[in-house]
Design an enzyme around this catalytic site. Sequence first.
Site, mmCIF file in Angstrom:
data_model
loop_
_atom_site.group_PDB
_atom_site.id
_atom_site.type_symbol
_atom_site.label_atom_id
_atom_site.label_comp_id
_atom_site.label_asym_id
_atom_site.label_seq_id
_atom_site.Cartn_x
_atom_site.Cartn_y
_atom_site.Cartn_z
ATOM 1 N N GLU A 87 48.243 37.369 41.687
ATOM 2 C CA GLU A 87 46.890 36.989 41.290
ATOM 3 C C GLU A 87 46.975 36.185 39.997
ATOM 4 O O GLU A 87 47.658 36.595 39.053
ATOM 5 C CB GLU A 87 45.998 38.225 41.089
ATOM 6 C CG GLU A 87 45.647 38.937 42.379
ATOM 7 C CD GLU A 87 44.673 40.077 42.159
ATOM 8 O OE1 GLU A 87 43.752 40.224 42.974
ATOM 9 O OE2 GLU A 87 44.832 40.818 41.154
ATOM 10 N N GLU A 142 50.351 46.310 50.327
ATOM 11 C CA GLU A 142 49.924 45.026 49.760
ATOM 12 C C GLU A 142 50.938 44.555 48.735
ATOM 13 O O GLU A 142 51.494 45.352 47.979
ATOM 14 C CB GLU A 142 48.537 45.185 49.128
ATOM 15 C CG GLU A 142 47.893 43.901 48.664
ATOM 16 C CD GLU A 142 46.451 44.117 48.213
ATOM 17 O OE1 GLU A 142 46.044 43.470 47.234
ATOM 18 O OE2 GLU A 142 45.744 44.959 48.820
ATOM 19 N N ASP A 190 51.031 41.524 45.822
ATOM 20 C CA ASP A 190 50.065 40.631 45.178
ATOM 21 C C ASP A 190 50.651 39.637 44.183
ATOM 22 O O ASP A 190 51.429 40.015 43.294
ATOM 23 C CB ASP A 190 49.054 41.451 44.361
ATOM 24 C CG ASP A 190 48.093 42.242 45.208
ATOM 25 O OD1 ASP A 190 47.970 41.955 46.402
ATOM 26 O OD2 ASP A 190 47.452 43.154 44.655
ATOM 27 N N TRP A 195 36.287 41.443 34.687
ATOM 28 C CA TRP A 195 37.561 42.006 34.240
ATOM 29 C C TRP A 195 38.675 40.978 34.033
ATOM 30 O O TRP A 195 39.621 41.244 33.293
ATOM 31 C CB TRP A 195 38.070 43.040 35.257
ATOM 32 C CG TRP A 195 38.443 42.469 36.604
ATOM 33 C CD1 TRP A 195 37.627 42.294 37.666
ATOM 34 C CD2 TRP A 195 39.736 41.987 37.006
ATOM 35 N NE1 TRP A 195 38.312 41.739 38.719
ATOM 36 C CE2 TRP A 195 39.606 41.553 38.344
ATOM 37 C CE3 TRP A 195 40.984 41.900 36.382
ATOM 38 C CZ2 TRP A 195 40.673 41.008 39.064
ATOM 39 C CZ3 TRP A 195 42.055 41.363 37.107
ATOM 40 C CH2 TRP A 195 41.900 40.931 38.427
#
Length: 281
Positions: free
Chosen positions: A103, A99, A101, A193
Amino acid sequence: MASSLSSCWALTLLIWGLLAVASMANFYSDFDITWGNDRVLNNGEQLHLSLDKYSGSGFQSKNEYLFGNIHMRLKLVPGNSAGTVTAYYLSSQGQTHDEIDFEFLGNLSGDPYTLHTNVFSQGRGNREQQFHLWFDPTKDFHTYSILWNPNHIKFSVDGTPIRVFKNAEHLGVPFPKNQPMKLYSSLWNADDWATRGGLIKTDWSQAPFVASYSNFEADACVASASSSSPCKASAWLSQEALDTNEQEKLKWVQKNYMVYNYCTDTKRFTQGFPPECSLSS
């Protein structure tokens, strides 16, 4: 060593039967809506994901890629986006998935977004670097790019590199190279979170939250079981290092806008940093 590595990658690409494609996407033909269908507005040229108290939304590419130079223009959720996450990433499937990422962690009005990056290989991540941006990502579209080749993974914003994750297999660090990955994006609630460690919760009175996408472009090797053609040669596929201008831009970003680097977190890694941290960017 270099020639044997090149032969290895050529063999890998031949085995997968990859076909290089360069395309400016139409969101109808190149993506599938994966969830929250009634919260997705798609006119082909732009796609808008929305999030409310009941559901978020997401999409994925029809194609799987094994290496690529991929670009997407995004305009993030404006105003009070605390608790929300806009995710844009490449991923394979399974417990030993790979993966890559991007974000975008929302925040209270007036506070900067946090751009969170991570790399997973063979199911293991924990390689986070986080940044603030040098512009307001909610006012206009900006281009977020992933260059993934056998030598490194380069994260860029508007053509400026912000992070490079190098192939460190010689140090015993797995590198994503064998599992084709689809491109995914989603807008979802992560107020346990995402903002200040979960201290700031999503204000649902601000819903619906909307993130917008345009100008997806993939110069990439598309995994195709029916093709026997190798991935065509492209400059990005063989790039081994940043040029001088890119190196200067990377240093500028990491000096002025990096807010977290796992490779300097002594509280987290009390027994020494991961091996790849010994490599310079």
